[in-house]
Scaffold this active site. Structure first.
Site: not given
Ligand SMILES: Cc1ncc(C[n+]2csc(CCOP(=O)(O)OP(=O)(O)O)c2C)c(N)n1
Ligand SMILES: [Mg+2]
Length: 367
Positions: A266, A270, A279
Site C-alpha cells: 500500500r 490507508h 506509524y
Molecule cells: C469488521 C470490521 N472491523 C474493523 C473495521 C475497521 N477497518 C477498516 S479497514 C481495516 C483494515 C483492513 O486491512 P486489510 O484487510 O489489510 O485491508 P486494506 O485496508 O489494507 O486494503 C479496519 C480494521 C471494519 N471496517 N470492519
C-alpha cells in the site's frame, strides 16, 4: 497452461511466483516460461498498461476530490494496480466480482462505471448499483464479510453446474477475521466456484502484516483447508494474470476454490482519513517505490519501443479529459439526504424517526 503452478510454487517451500521483475525483465526460468500462456503478447501487456494508467489517474483524482471537499473519504489503490488488472483480465464478464473496499481498478475493469464509484465515495449509496449486466456486489466495508458471500455464490454456481466463477478480494488484515476461516473451510469442504484474492499490502491501517499471523505466508493457510494456495508477486501484472487465470479455469471446471496471495504494498495512506507517517517508517515506503507495478511495465515496453514519454503524455492528456467528464457526471447525480434513513430499515425505529426529523430540520436551517 498447467495446473502444476500450485505444486511448483508451493508457499511452504518459500516460493513466490513472479514472471517480470522490477526491471521489466521476464524470468528465464524454464518452469516460469512454460506457464506463460500464448495470449500474453506485447500487445496484451501494452493494453493492460493503458488500463492501469487510467485506474492510477482515476485513483489520484479521487484523492484530489476528497482533499478539495468533494468526496467523503477514499481508499487508494496506489501500488496495487497490477493485482487488480491481472485479475480483471483473467475474469469473464459473466463472472461475479465480490470486492472489499480497495478495488477501484478491478471493479472498473469488470464493468462498474467509474462514476458509480465516485458517487459511492461521495456518500451516495446509489453508486453501489451497477448496470444490470455487471456482476459485481456492492463494496463491503465490514472487513472480511464478503468472502462468505463469494463462497455462497460459488456454491450456487457449482450446484447449478454453471461455468461462472465468483472472485473475491480482501486484505491481509481480513485474514484475521473469523469470516476468512469460515469461508476457507467451506471452500475446502464444498469446493465452490470461488477464487480468493488476498491483496496483502503489508498493512491493515496501522497494523503491520507481522501482527496478523505467525504463518510465513498467507497463501500457505490454504493447505490447512485442503485447497491450493499460491503467493504471487502482486506487483507483477503477468504473474497475477497467469495465477488467477489458472485458478479461475479450475473453478470454472468445477474443481473448487483457490487462494491467491498477491504480495504487494500500500504505497499510500490507508484512506484519506489516515496519516501513515504516524506509524510507518518512510524508509519502508522508499524500498517499495521501485517495485511499483507501473515502472516495470514501462521498462518492459520501452525496451521494445512500445513506450515513450510522448506516448505517455498523449495517454495522460486523453485520460485527464475523460476523467473530468466522469467527475462532472458524478457530481450532478441528485440524491435525497433522507435516503440514509429510508433505505436502512423497512420500518424506522422510533429513535430513527426522531433523528430523521432532526436531521431534515437542521438541513433546512442551513440552506
Ligand atoms: C469488521 C470490521 N472491523 C474493523 C473495521 C475497521 N477497518 C477498516 S479497514 C481495516 C483494515 C483492513 O486491512 P486489510 O484487510 O489489510 O485491508 P486494506 O485496508 O489494507 O486494503 C479496519 C480494521 C471494519 N471496517 N470492519
Ligand atoms: Mg492490508
Amino acid at each position: 497452461m498447467t495446473q502444476d503452478i500450485f505444486s511448483q510454487f508451493n508457499p511452504l517451500e518459500g516460493k513466490r511466483f513472479q514472471v517480470m521483475d522490477e526491471n521489466g525483465n521476464i524470468s528465464t526460468d524454464p518452469t516460469v516460461a512454460a506457464l506463460r500462456p500464448a495470449e500474453v503478447t506485447d500487445d496484451f501487456i501494452k493494453q493492460a498498461y493503458e488500463k492501469m494508467l487510467f485506474m492510477k489517474m482515476a485513483d489520484q483524482k479521487a484523492n484530489n476530490l476528497q482533499r478539495t471537499g468533494r468526496m467523503g473519504t477514499y481508499a487508494s489503490i496506489r501500488g496495487q494496480e497490477a493485482t487488480q488488472a491481472g485479475t480483471a483480465l483473467a475474469m469473464q464478464r459473466t463472472d461475479w466480482l465480490v470486492p472489499a473496499f480497495r478495488e477501484l481498478g478491478v471493479m472498473w475493469m469488470h464493468g462498474v462505471p467509474m462514476e458509480n464509484m465516485y458517487v459511492y465515495w461521495m456518500g451516495n449509496e446509489i453508486g453501489s448499483l451497477p448496470p444490470p449486466d455487471v456482476n459485481c456486489i456492492p463494496i463491503s466495508i465490514a472487513v472480511g464479510s464478503q468472502m462468505l458471500h463469494a463462497v455462497g455464490l460459488g456454491m450456487g454456481m457449482k450446484k447449478k453446474k454453471e461455468t461462472k466463477v465468483a472472485v473475491t478480494f480482501f486484505g491481509d488484515g481480513a485474514t484475521s477475521e473469523g469470516d476468512f476461516h469460515e469461508a476457507m473451510n467451506c471452500a475446502g469442504v464444498f469446493q465452490p466456484n470461488t477464487v480468493f484474492i488476498c491483496q496483502n499490502n503489508q498493512w491493515a491501517i496501522s497494523v503491520p502484516r507481522s501482527y496478523q499471523t505467525k504463518s510465513v505466508t498467507i497463501a500457505q493457510k490454504a493447505q490447512a483447508y485442503g485447497i491450493p494456495g499460491i503467493q504471487v508477486d502482486g506487483n507483477d501484472l503477468i504473474a497475477m494474470y497467469v495465477a488467477t487465470k489458472t485458478a479461475i479455469d479450475r473453478a470454472r471446471r468445477g474443481e473448487g476454490a483457490t487462494l491467491i496471495e498477491a504480495y504487494t504494498y500500500r504505497l499510500g495512506d490507508h484512506t484519506t482519513s489516515d496519516d501513515a507517517k504516524k506509524y510507518r517508517d518512510p524508509a519502508e515506503v522508499e524500498l517499495w517505490k521501485p517495485k511499483d507495478p507501473m515502472i516495470r511495465l514501462q521498462k518492459y515496453l520501452a525496451a521494445r519501443n512500445l513506450w515513450s514519454q510522448a506516448y505517455e503524455d498523449e495517454l495522460v492528456a486523453r485520460y485527464e479529459k475523460e476523467i473530468d467528464v466522469i467527475v462532472e457526471k458524478s457530481q450532478s447525480v441528485q440524491y435525497n439526504p433522507a435516503d440514509i434513513f429510508d433505505y436502512t430499515y423497512a420500518q424506522l425505529t422510533p429513535h430513527l424517526i426522531e433523528q430523521r426529523t432532526e436531521f431534515l430540520t437542521r438541513l433546512e436551517i442551513q440552506s
